[in-house]
Design a protein around this motif. Sequence first.
Motif, PDB file in Angstrom:
ATOM      1  N   ILE A 160      22.534  35.666-110.512  1.00 24.88           N
ATOM      2  CA  ILE A 160      23.644  35.238-111.373  1.00 24.88           C
ATOM      3  C   ILE A 160      24.814  34.764-110.516  1.00 24.88           C
ATOM      4  CG2 ILE A 160      25.334  36.011-113.087  1.00 24.88           C
ATOM      5  CD1 ILE A 160      23.206  38.003-114.073  1.00 24.88           C
ATOM      6  N   GLY A 161      25.118  35.545-109.473  1.00 18.40           N
ATOM      7  CA  GLY A 161      26.251  35.212-108.613  1.00 18.40           C
ATOM      8  C   GLY A 161      26.033  33.972-107.774  1.00 18.40           C
ATOM      9  N   SER A 162      24.784  33.571-107.587  1.00 17.97           N
ATOM     10  CA  SER A 162      24.512  32.373-106.803  1.00 17.97           C
ATOM     11  C   SER A 162      24.462  31.130-107.665  1.00 17.97           C
ATOM     12  CB  SER A 162      23.189  32.525-106.043  1.00 17.97           C
ATOM     13  OG  SER A 162      22.103  32.616-106.952  1.00 17.97           O
ATOM     14  N   THR A 163      24.016  31.263-108.906  1.00 21.40           N
ATOM     15  CA  THR A 163      23.814  30.084-109.749  1.00 21.40           C
ATOM     16  C   THR A 163      25.054  29.705-110.556  1.00 21.40           C
ATOM     17  OG1 THR A 163      22.803  31.519-111.428  1.00 21.40           O
ATOM     18  CG2 THR A 163      21.329  30.387-109.891  1.00 21.40           C
ATOM     19  N   ILE A 164      25.645  30.686-111.246  1.00 21.38           N
ATOM     20  CA  ILE A 164      26.763  30.348-112.139  1.00 21.38           C
ATOM     21  C   ILE A 164      27.994  29.881-111.357  1.00 21.38           C
ATOM     22  CG2 ILE A 164      28.342  31.230-113.896  1.00 21.38           C
ATOM     23  CD1 ILE A 164      26.104  32.953-114.951  1.00 21.38           C
ATOM     24  N   PRO A 165      28.492  30.652-110.366  1.00 24.44           N
ATOM     25  CA  PRO A 165      29.653  30.135-109.623  1.00 24.44           C
ATOM     26  C   PRO A 165      29.375  28.822-108.896  1.00 24.44           C
ATOM     27  CG  PRO A 165      29.426  32.490-109.283  1.00 24.44           C
ATOM     28  CD  PRO A 165      28.181  32.024-109.960  1.00 24.44           C
ATOM     29  N   ALA A 166      28.163  28.655-108.354  1.00 28.57           N
ATOM     30  CA  ALA A 166      27.842  27.396-107.677  1.00 28.57           C
ATOM     31  C   ALA A 166      27.883  26.231-108.661  1.00 28.57           C
ATOM     32  CB  ALA A 166      26.469  27.492-107.021  1.00 28.57           C
ATOM     33  N   GLN A 171      31.739  21.411-110.820  1.00 34.82           N
ATOM     34  CA  GLN A 171      32.422  20.739-111.920  1.00 34.82           C
ATOM     35  C   GLN A 171      33.669  20.012-111.402  1.00 34.82           C
ATOM     36  OE1 GLN A 171      30.971  20.815-115.066  1.00 34.82           O
ATOM     37  NE2 GLN A 171      29.366  21.817-113.863  1.00 34.82           N
ATOM     38  N   PRO A 172      34.277  19.162-112.262  1.00 29.61           N
ATOM     39  CA  PRO A 172      35.547  18.539-111.868  1.00 29.61           C
ATOM     40  C   PRO A 172      36.585  19.579-111.493  1.00 29.61           C
ATOM     41  CG  PRO A 172      34.661  17.469-113.811  1.00 29.61           C
ATOM     42  CD  PRO A 172      33.774  18.653-113.539  1.00 29.61           C
ATOM     43  N   ARG A 173      37.399  19.228-110.540  1.00 30.73           N
ATOM     44  CA  ARG A 173      38.341  20.179-109.956  1.00 30.73           C
ATOM     45  C   ARG A 173      39.236  20.849-110.993  1.00 30.73           C
ATOM     46  NH1 ARG A 173      42.180  18.658-104.761  1.00 30.73           N
ATOM     47  NH2 ARG A 173      43.515  20.498-104.786  1.00 30.73           N
ATOM     48  N   GLN A 175      38.636  21.818-113.930  1.00 30.44           N
ATOM     49  CA  GLN A 175      37.955  22.776-114.791  1.00 30.44           C
ATOM     50  C   GLN A 175      37.550  24.055-114.062  1.00 30.44           C
ATOM     51  OE1 GLN A 175      34.638  20.894-116.761  1.00 30.44           O
ATOM     52  NE2 GLN A 175      35.765  18.985-117.129  1.00 30.44           N
ATOM     53  N   ILE A 176      37.595  24.031-112.752  1.00 28.98           N
ATOM     54  CA  ILE A 176      36.989  25.125-111.984  1.00 28.98           C
ATOM     55  C   ILE A 176      37.713  26.445-112.208  1.00 28.98           C
ATOM     56  CG2 ILE A 176      36.526  25.961-109.657  1.00 28.98           C
ATOM     57  CD1 ILE A 176      35.959  23.100-108.827  1.00 28.98           C
ATOM     58  N   ALA A 177      39.042  26.481-112.101  1.00 30.61           N
ATOM     59  CA  ALA A 177      39.785  27.733-112.194  1.00 30.61           C
ATOM     60  C   ALA A 177      39.577  28.406-113.547  1.00 30.61           C
ATOM     61  CB  ALA A 177      41.271  27.479-111.944  1.00 30.61           C
ATOM     62  N   GLY A 178      39.609  27.648-114.629  1.00 28.86           N
ATOM     63  CA  GLY A 178      39.423  28.224-115.952  1.00 28.86           C
ATOM     64  C   GLY A 178      38.028  28.804-116.139  1.00 28.86           C
ATOM     65  N   GLN A 179      37.022  28.087-115.656  1.00 25.51           N
ATOM     66  CA  GLN A 179      35.659  28.589-115.792  1.00 25.51           C
ATOM     67  C   GLN A 179      35.420  29.823-114.924  1.00 25.51           C
ATOM     68  OE1 GLN A 179      32.715  25.499-115.349  1.00 25.51           O
ATOM     69  NE2 GLN A 179      33.725  24.144-116.813  1.00 25.51           N
ATOM     70  N   MET A 180      36.019  29.885-113.738  1.00 29.20           N
ATOM     71  CA  MET A 180      35.898  31.091-112.924  1.00 29.20           C
ATOM     72  C   MET A 180      36.642  32.261-113.562  1.00 29.20           C
ATOM     73  SD  MET A 180      33.822  30.644-110.497  1.00 29.20           S
ATOM     74  CE  MET A 180      34.124  32.279-109.797  1.00 29.20           C
ATOM     75  N   GLY A 181      37.723  31.980-114.319  1.00 27.54           N
ATOM     76  CA  GLY A 181      38.392  33.044-115.058  1.00 27.54           C
ATOM     77  C   GLY A 181      37.490  33.644-116.119  1.00 27.54           C
TER      78      GLY A 181
END
Length: 425
Positions: A160-166, A171-173, A175-181
Amino acid sequence: MSSATPRWWQLAAYGLLGLPLAMAALPVYVQVASYYHLQYDTGLAMLGWVMFAARLLDTLQDPLLGHLIDRLQQVQRALTAGAVLLAAGFAGLWQAPVALLAPLLWLSLMLVVTYSAHSLLNIAYLAWGSRLSAQASHGSAPLLSATAWREGWGLLGLIIGSTIPATILSQPRAQIAGQMGSYSLAFAVLLGLTLLALLKLAPAWPPTIAPAPHWRSVLQQMRANHAFRHLLLPYLLNSCAVALPATLALFYISDQLQAAPLAGLFLGSYFIAAAAGLPVWTRLAQRYGALACWRGGMLLAIASFAGAALLGAGDVWLYGLICLGAGAALGADLAMPNVLLAQSIPPAHAPAAYYGVLTLLGKLALALSGLALPLLALLGYQPGQTAHIALPLVYAALPCLLKLLALLTLQRASPVLTPPLRSPA
Protein backbone atom coordinates in the motif's frame (compact mmCIF):
# COMPACT_ATOMS: atom_id res chain seq x y z
CA MET A 1 -1.20 -15.60 31.57
CA SER A 2 -2.23 -19.08 30.56
CA SER A 3 0.41 -21.37 29.13
CA ALA A 4 -1.93 -22.46 26.32
CA THR A 5 -0.67 -21.91 22.82
CA PRO A 6 -2.17 -18.74 21.30
CA ARG A 7 -4.79 -19.35 18.62
CA TRP A 8 -4.18 -18.33 15.03
CA TRP A 9 -6.59 -15.40 15.19
CA GLN A 10 -4.80 -14.03 18.27
CA LEU A 11 -1.49 -14.13 16.41
CA ALA A 12 -3.14 -12.53 13.38
CA ALA A 13 -4.48 -9.76 15.64
CA TYR A 14 -0.97 -9.27 17.02
CA GLY A 15 0.46 -8.99 13.52
CA LEU A 16 -2.07 -6.40 12.33
CA LEU A 17 -0.13 -3.45 13.74
CA GLY A 18 2.66 -4.27 11.31
CA LEU A 19 0.44 -3.00 8.49
CA PRO A 20 0.25 0.71 9.43
CA LEU A 21 3.84 0.70 10.70
CA ALA A 22 4.97 -0.34 7.24
CA MET A 23 2.55 2.04 5.53
CA ALA A 24 4.21 4.92 7.36
CA ALA A 25 7.79 3.73 7.00
CA LEU A 26 8.03 3.34 3.24
CA PRO A 27 6.80 6.81 2.18
CA VAL A 28 9.03 8.43 4.81
CA TYR A 29 12.14 6.49 3.81
CA VAL A 30 11.58 6.34 0.04
CA GLN A 31 9.30 9.13 -1.12
CA VAL A 32 9.83 12.11 1.19
CA ALA A 33 12.99 13.24 -0.59
CA SER A 34 11.33 13.10 -3.99
CA TYR A 35 8.21 14.84 -2.59
CA TYR A 36 10.11 17.81 -1.17
CA HIS A 37 12.24 18.09 -4.29
CA LEU A 38 9.17 18.19 -6.55
CA GLN A 39 6.78 20.11 -4.31
CA TYR A 40 9.07 22.71 -2.75
CA ASP A 41 12.07 22.76 -5.15
CA THR A 42 14.53 21.86 -2.40
CA GLY A 43 18.06 20.91 -3.44
CA LEU A 44 19.08 17.28 -3.64
CA ALA A 45 22.25 17.60 -1.57
CA MET A 46 20.52 19.55 1.24
CA LEU A 47 17.70 17.01 1.30
CA GLY A 48 20.24 14.25 1.73
CA TRP A 49 21.95 15.98 4.65
CA VAL A 50 18.64 16.75 6.39
CA MET A 51 17.53 13.13 6.07
CA PHE A 52 20.90 11.88 7.25
CA ALA A 53 20.90 14.16 10.32
CA ALA A 54 17.33 13.30 11.30
CA ARG A 55 17.92 9.58 10.91
CA LEU A 56 21.21 9.71 12.81
CA LEU A 57 19.56 11.58 15.69
CA ASP A 58 16.80 9.00 15.71
CA THR A 59 19.22 6.09 15.98
CA LEU A 60 20.66 7.37 19.26
CA GLN A 61 17.40 7.14 21.17
CA ASP A 62 16.32 3.59 20.35
CA PRO A 63 18.27 1.71 23.06
CA LEU A 64 17.13 4.32 25.59
CA LEU A 65 13.51 3.91 24.55
CA GLY A 66 13.84 0.15 24.79
CA HIS A 67 15.37 0.36 28.25
CA LEU A 68 12.64 2.72 29.45
CA ILE A 69 9.95 0.32 28.24
CA ASP A 70 11.68 -2.54 30.06
CA ARG A 71 12.31 -0.48 33.18
CA LEU A 72 8.86 1.09 33.54
CA GLN A 73 6.88 -1.85 32.13
CA GLN A 74 4.56 0.61 30.39
CA VAL A 75 4.19 -1.27 27.13
CA GLN A 76 0.53 -0.41 26.56
CA ARG A 77 1.12 3.29 27.28
CA ALA A 78 4.18 3.33 25.04
CA LEU A 79 2.13 1.85 22.21
CA THR A 80 -0.66 4.40 22.65
CA ALA A 81 1.64 7.41 22.91
CA GLY A 82 3.65 6.26 19.92
CA ALA A 83 0.52 5.81 17.80
CA VAL A 84 -0.79 9.32 18.55
CA LEU A 85 2.55 10.99 17.78
CA LEU A 86 3.08 8.90 14.67
CA ALA A 87 -0.29 9.83 13.21
CA ALA A 88 0.38 13.53 13.84
CA GLY A 89 3.97 13.50 12.55
CA PHE A 90 3.16 11.53 9.42
CA ALA A 91 0.35 13.91 8.48
CA GLY A 92 2.59 16.91 9.13
CA LEU A 93 5.29 15.67 6.76
CA TRP A 94 3.08 16.19 3.73
CA GLN A 95 1.58 19.55 4.76
CA ALA A 96 4.49 21.95 5.19
CA PRO A 97 3.32 25.46 6.26
CA VAL A 98 5.65 27.27 3.88
CA ALA A 99 4.25 30.66 4.94
CA LEU A 100 5.55 30.07 8.50
CA LEU A 101 8.63 27.87 8.18
CA ALA A 102 11.12 27.00 5.48
CA PRO A 103 10.30 23.58 3.99
CA LEU A 104 13.64 22.06 5.07
CA LEU A 105 13.17 23.22 8.67
CA TRP A 106 9.64 21.85 8.76
CA LEU A 107 10.85 18.60 7.23
CA SER A 108 13.52 18.30 9.94
CA LEU A 109 11.00 18.78 12.75
CA MET A 110 8.46 16.35 11.32
CA LEU A 111 11.09 13.72 10.61
CA VAL A 112 12.21 13.81 14.25
CA VAL A 113 8.61 13.48 15.50
CA THR A 114 7.75 10.72 13.04
CA TYR A 115 10.93 8.72 13.56
CA SER A 116 10.71 8.97 17.35
CA ALA A 117 7.07 7.91 17.45
CA HIS A 118 7.70 5.05 15.06
CA SER A 119 10.61 3.88 17.23
CA LEU A 120 8.59 3.93 20.45
CA LEU A 121 5.73 2.04 18.85
CA ASN A 122 7.89 -0.46 16.99
CA ILE A 123 10.21 -1.38 19.87
CA ALA A 124 7.31 -2.00 22.26
CA TYR A 125 5.57 -4.02 19.54
CA LEU A 126 8.60 -6.23 18.79
CA ALA A 127 9.28 -6.81 22.47
CA TRP A 128 5.67 -7.92 22.93
CA GLY A 129 6.04 -10.46 20.14
CA SER A 130 9.34 -11.82 21.43
CA ARG A 131 7.61 -13.13 24.57
CA LEU A 132 4.87 -15.09 22.81
CA SER A 133 6.77 -18.37 22.90
CA ALA A 134 7.34 -17.92 26.63
CA GLN A 135 3.58 -18.14 27.16
CA ALA A 136 2.95 -21.27 25.17
CA SER A 137 3.45 -24.98 25.60
CA HIS A 138 4.70 -25.47 22.03
CA GLY A 139 8.13 -23.88 22.26
CA SER A 140 9.08 -21.56 19.42
CA ALA A 141 6.12 -22.25 17.13
CA PRO A 142 4.15 -19.16 18.29
CA LEU A 143 7.24 -17.00 17.74
CA LEU A 144 7.61 -18.09 14.11
CA SER A 145 3.86 -17.80 13.50
CA ALA A 146 3.66 -14.35 15.11
CA THR A 147 6.65 -13.21 13.07
CA ALA A 148 5.03 -14.49 9.88
CA TRP A 149 1.75 -12.69 10.65
CA ARG A 150 3.57 -9.47 11.59
CA GLU A 151 5.77 -9.43 8.51
CA GLY A 152 2.91 -10.59 6.27
CA TRP A 153 0.68 -7.72 7.39
CA GLY A 154 3.73 -5.48 7.16
CA LEU A 155 4.31 -6.48 3.55
CA LEU A 156 0.71 -5.61 2.77
CA GLY A 157 1.42 -2.23 4.34
CA LEU A 158 4.54 -1.90 2.20
CA ILE A 159 2.52 -2.69 -0.92
CA ILE A 160 0.00 0.00 0.00
CA GLY A 161 2.78 2.39 0.97
CA SER A 162 4.63 1.79 -2.29
CA THR A 163 1.71 2.03 -4.71
CA ILE A 164 -0.65 4.71 -3.41
CA PRO A 165 1.89 7.44 -2.51
CA ALA A 166 3.87 6.73 -5.70
CA THR A 167 0.67 7.14 -7.70
CA ILE A 168 -0.13 10.36 -5.86
CA LEU A 169 3.34 11.76 -6.54
CA SER A 170 2.82 11.19 -10.26
CA GLN A 171 -0.22 13.50 -10.26
CA PRO A 172 -0.10 17.21 -11.16
CA ARG A 173 1.81 19.18 -8.58
CA ALA A 174 -1.21 21.13 -7.33
CA GLN A 175 -3.07 17.94 -6.37
CA ILE A 176 -0.31 16.14 -4.50
CA ALA A 177 -0.54 17.78 -1.05
CA GLY A 178 -4.31 17.32 -0.78
CA GLN A 179 -4.19 13.68 -1.82
CA MET A 180 -1.36 12.94 0.63
CA GLY A 181 -3.51 14.58 3.34
CA SER A 182 -6.30 12.09 2.58
CA TYR A 183 -3.81 9.24 2.68
CA SER A 184 -2.56 10.45 6.08
CA LEU A 185 -6.11 10.51 7.47
CA ALA A 186 -6.78 6.96 6.28
CA PHE A 187 -3.48 5.91 7.83
CA ALA A 188 -4.41 7.41 11.21
CA VAL A 189 -7.76 5.58 11.29
CA LEU A 190 -6.13 2.27 10.38
CA LEU A 191 -3.41 2.78 12.98
CA GLY A 192 -6.01 3.27 15.71
CA LEU A 193 -7.99 0.18 14.72
CA THR A 194 -4.96 -2.12 14.55
CA LEU A 195 -3.66 -0.87 17.90
CA LEU A 196 -7.06 -1.63 19.42
CA ALA A 197 -6.89 -5.15 17.97
CA LEU A 198 -3.47 -5.66 19.54
CA LEU A 199 -4.55 -4.46 22.98
CA LYS A 200 -7.87 -6.32 23.05
CA LEU A 201 -7.50 -9.46 20.94
CA ALA A 202 -3.82 -10.45 20.79
CA PRO A 203 -2.06 -12.55 23.45
CA ALA A 204 -1.53 -10.24 26.40
CA TRP A 205 1.83 -8.88 27.52
CA PRO A 206 3.02 -11.23 30.30
CA PRO A 207 2.39 -9.46 33.62
CA THR A 208 5.02 -11.52 35.44
CA ILE A 209 8.06 -10.14 33.61
CA ALA A 210 10.23 -8.29 36.13
CA PRO A 211 11.34 -4.72 35.37
CA ALA A 212 14.78 -4.37 33.83
CA PRO A 213 17.76 -3.61 36.08
CA HIS A 214 19.85 -0.46 35.90
CA TRP A 215 21.10 0.42 32.41
CA ARG A 216 24.68 -0.50 33.31
CA SER A 217 23.54 -4.01 34.17
CA VAL A 218 21.59 -4.20 30.93
CA LEU A 219 24.70 -3.25 28.96
CA GLN A 220 26.71 -5.89 30.79
CA GLN A 221 24.07 -8.50 29.98
CA MET A 222 24.13 -7.63 26.31
CA ARG A 223 27.94 -7.57 26.15
CA ALA A 224 28.04 -11.04 27.68
CA ASN A 225 25.49 -12.38 25.18
CA HIS A 226 27.70 -13.84 22.44
CA ALA A 227 24.86 -14.77 20.09
CA PHE A 228 23.47 -11.22 20.26
CA ARG A 229 26.85 -9.58 19.64
CA HIS A 230 27.61 -11.81 16.65
CA LEU A 231 24.28 -10.88 15.08
CA LEU A 232 24.95 -7.15 15.02
CA LEU A 233 27.54 -6.69 12.24
CA PRO A 234 25.82 -8.86 9.60
CA TYR A 235 22.53 -7.19 10.46
CA LEU A 236 24.02 -3.71 9.97
CA LEU A 237 25.68 -4.60 6.66
CA ASN A 238 22.56 -6.27 5.35
CA SER A 239 20.39 -3.34 6.44
CA CYS A 240 22.66 -0.96 4.53
CA ALA A 241 22.31 -3.17 1.47
CA VAL A 242 18.52 -2.95 1.70
CA ALA A 243 18.35 0.77 2.56
CA LEU A 244 20.45 2.04 -0.35
CA PRO A 245 18.12 0.83 -3.12
CA ALA A 246 15.09 1.96 -1.11
CA THR A 247 16.46 5.50 -0.96
CA LEU A 248 17.34 5.63 -4.67
CA ALA A 249 14.54 3.53 -6.20
CA LEU A 250 12.45 6.38 -7.59
CA PHE A 251 15.50 8.13 -9.04
CA TYR A 252 16.68 4.89 -10.66
CA ILE A 253 13.29 4.08 -12.17
CA SER A 254 12.78 7.61 -13.44
CA ASP A 255 16.24 8.38 -14.82
CA GLN A 256 17.99 5.06 -15.48
CA LEU A 257 14.97 3.17 -16.84
CA GLN A 258 13.03 6.28 -17.93
CA ALA A 259 9.89 4.59 -16.64
CA ALA A 260 8.57 6.92 -13.93
CA PRO A 261 4.88 6.02 -14.55
CA LEU A 262 5.70 2.39 -13.71
CA ALA A 263 7.26 3.14 -10.31
CA GLY A 264 4.21 2.03 -8.35
CA LEU A 265 3.98 -1.18 -10.36
CA PHE A 266 7.65 -2.02 -9.80
CA LEU A 267 7.53 -1.34 -6.06
CA GLY A 268 4.24 -3.18 -5.71
CA SER A 269 5.56 -6.27 -7.51
CA TYR A 270 8.64 -6.25 -5.29
CA PHE A 271 6.60 -6.38 -2.11
CA ILE A 272 4.01 -8.79 -3.51
CA ALA A 273 6.87 -11.18 -4.26
CA ALA A 274 8.11 -10.72 -0.69
CA ALA A 275 4.64 -11.48 0.67
CA ALA A 276 4.42 -14.61 -1.47
CA GLY A 277 7.86 -15.75 -0.35
CA LEU A 278 7.35 -15.16 3.37
CA PRO A 279 5.31 -18.35 4.06
CA VAL A 280 7.95 -20.33 2.18
CA TRP A 281 10.76 -18.88 4.29
CA THR A 282 8.74 -19.56 7.47
CA ARG A 283 8.26 -23.21 6.56
CA LEU A 284 11.90 -23.57 5.63
CA ALA A 285 12.92 -21.98 8.93
CA GLN A 286 10.86 -24.52 10.84
CA ARG A 287 12.80 -27.26 9.10
CA TYR A 288 16.31 -25.83 8.57
CA GLY A 289 16.49 -22.94 11.04
CA ALA A 290 16.34 -19.18 10.70
CA LEU A 291 20.09 -18.79 10.12
CA ALA A 292 20.17 -21.03 7.05
CA CYS A 293 17.13 -19.26 5.62
CA TRP A 294 18.67 -15.83 6.12
CA ARG A 295 21.80 -16.96 4.26
CA GLY A 296 19.67 -18.33 1.45
CA GLY A 297 17.80 -15.05 1.21
CA MET A 298 21.04 -13.09 0.93
CA LEU A 299 22.29 -15.33 -1.88
CA LEU A 300 19.02 -14.99 -3.75
CA ALA A 301 19.10 -11.20 -3.35
CA ILE A 302 22.64 -10.94 -4.75
CA ALA A 303 21.84 -13.23 -7.69
CA SER A 304 18.67 -11.29 -8.48
CA PHE A 305 19.72 -7.69 -7.93
CA ALA A 306 23.20 -7.66 -9.46
CA GLY A 307 21.75 -7.34 -12.95
CA ALA A 308 20.14 -3.98 -12.11
CA ALA A 309 23.58 -2.36 -12.48
CA LEU A 310 23.54 -3.26 -16.20
CA LEU A 311 20.08 -2.04 -17.18
CA GLY A 312 19.27 1.08 -19.17
CA ALA A 313 16.36 2.97 -20.68
CA GLY A 314 13.46 0.74 -21.64
CA ASP A 315 14.61 -2.42 -19.81
CA VAL A 316 11.36 -2.57 -17.89
CA TRP A 317 10.66 -6.28 -18.28
CA LEU A 318 14.11 -7.26 -17.07
CA TYR A 319 13.77 -4.90 -14.13
CA GLY A 320 10.38 -6.40 -13.35
CA LEU A 321 12.00 -9.85 -13.09
CA ILE A 322 14.69 -8.39 -10.84
CA CYS A 323 11.99 -6.93 -8.59
CA LEU A 324 10.34 -10.36 -8.28
CA GLY A 325 13.59 -12.15 -7.41
CA ALA A 326 14.83 -9.52 -4.98
CA GLY A 327 11.35 -9.27 -3.46
CA ALA A 328 11.23 -13.00 -2.82
CA ALA A 329 14.55 -12.67 -0.98
CA LEU A 330 13.20 -9.80 1.13
CA GLY A 331 10.98 -12.15 3.13
CA ALA A 332 14.05 -13.72 4.72
CA ASP A 333 15.53 -10.30 5.53
CA LEU A 334 12.32 -9.22 7.23
CA ALA A 335 11.63 -12.26 9.38
CA MET A 336 14.83 -14.13 10.15
CA PRO A 337 16.92 -11.50 12.02
CA ASN A 338 14.10 -10.85 14.49
CA VAL A 339 13.65 -14.59 15.04
CA LEU A 340 17.40 -15.00 15.62
CA LEU A 341 17.34 -12.12 18.07
CA ALA A 342 14.35 -13.50 19.98
CA GLN A 343 16.02 -16.88 20.39
CA SER A 344 19.22 -15.24 21.62
CA ILE A 345 17.55 -13.35 24.52
CA PRO A 346 17.76 -15.33 27.79
CA PRO A 347 14.48 -15.69 29.70
CA ALA A 348 15.68 -13.52 32.58
CA HIS A 349 16.56 -10.59 30.30
CA ALA A 350 14.07 -7.86 29.40
CA PRO A 351 13.65 -7.84 25.61
CA ALA A 352 12.91 -4.22 24.63
CA ALA A 353 16.49 -2.99 25.12
CA TYR A 354 17.74 -5.70 22.75
CA TYR A 355 15.26 -4.62 20.11
CA GLY A 356 16.25 -1.03 20.74
CA VAL A 357 19.80 -1.88 19.71
CA LEU A 358 18.64 -3.79 16.64
CA THR A 359 16.38 -0.96 15.48
CA LEU A 360 19.25 1.46 16.14
CA LEU A 361 21.35 -0.45 13.63
CA GLY A 362 18.52 -0.49 11.12
CA LYS A 363 18.12 3.25 11.41
CA LEU A 364 21.85 3.81 11.25
CA ALA A 365 21.74 1.99 7.93
CA LEU A 366 18.96 4.29 6.77
CA ALA A 367 20.92 7.32 7.90
CA LEU A 368 23.98 6.16 5.99
CA SER A 369 21.84 5.51 2.92
CA GLY A 370 20.82 9.17 2.99
CA LEU A 371 24.45 9.99 2.17
CA ALA A 372 23.92 8.35 -1.21
CA LEU A 373 22.20 11.53 -2.40
CA PRO A 374 25.11 13.92 -1.76
CA LEU A 375 27.47 11.16 -2.97
CA LEU A 376 25.63 11.03 -6.29
CA ALA A 377 25.67 14.81 -6.48
CA LEU A 378 29.43 14.74 -5.87
CA LEU A 379 29.83 12.20 -8.67
CA GLY A 380 27.98 14.49 -11.05
CA TYR A 381 24.50 12.97 -11.09
CA GLN A 382 21.46 15.27 -10.91
CA PRO A 383 17.76 14.25 -10.97
CA GLY A 384 16.48 14.19 -14.53
CA GLN A 385 19.90 13.26 -15.93
CA THR A 386 19.80 9.98 -17.84
CA ALA A 387 22.51 7.37 -18.49
CA HIS A 388 24.83 8.50 -15.70
CA ILE A 389 27.06 5.63 -14.59
CA ALA A 390 27.08 6.62 -10.90
CA LEU A 391 23.38 5.92 -10.38
CA PRO A 392 23.32 2.16 -11.24
CA LEU A 393 26.60 1.60 -9.42
CA VAL A 394 25.39 3.15 -6.16
CA TYR A 395 21.86 1.78 -6.54
CA ALA A 396 22.74 -1.84 -7.41
CA ALA A 397 26.43 -2.74 -7.38
CA LEU A 398 27.23 -1.29 -3.95
CA PRO A 399 24.28 -3.03 -2.22
CA CYS A 400 25.31 -6.38 -3.69
CA LEU A 401 28.83 -5.88 -2.32
CA LEU A 402 27.39 -5.08 1.12
CA LYS A 403 25.18 -8.18 0.95
CA LEU A 404 28.23 -10.30 0.20
CA LEU A 405 30.08 -8.84 3.18
CA ALA A 406 27.05 -9.50 5.39
CA LEU A 407 26.95 -13.10 4.20
CA LEU A 408 30.63 -13.58 5.01
CA THR A 409 30.32 -12.12 8.51
CA LEU A 410 27.22 -14.22 9.14
CA GLN A 411 29.19 -17.31 8.14
CA ARG A 412 31.83 -16.48 10.74
CA ALA A 413 29.11 -15.96 13.37
CA SER A 414 27.31 -19.22 12.62
CA PRO A 415 28.83 -21.29 15.48
CA VAL A 416 26.98 -19.19 18.09
CA LEU A 417 23.81 -18.65 16.04
CA THR A 418 23.09 -22.20 14.89
CA PRO A 419 21.18 -23.61 17.89
CA PRO A 420 17.58 -24.42 16.91
CA LEU A 421 14.73 -22.21 18.02
CA ARG A 422 13.78 -22.77 21.62
CA SER A 423 11.32 -21.42 24.11
CA PRO A 424 12.82 -18.78 26.40
CA ALA A 425 10.78 -20.23 29.25
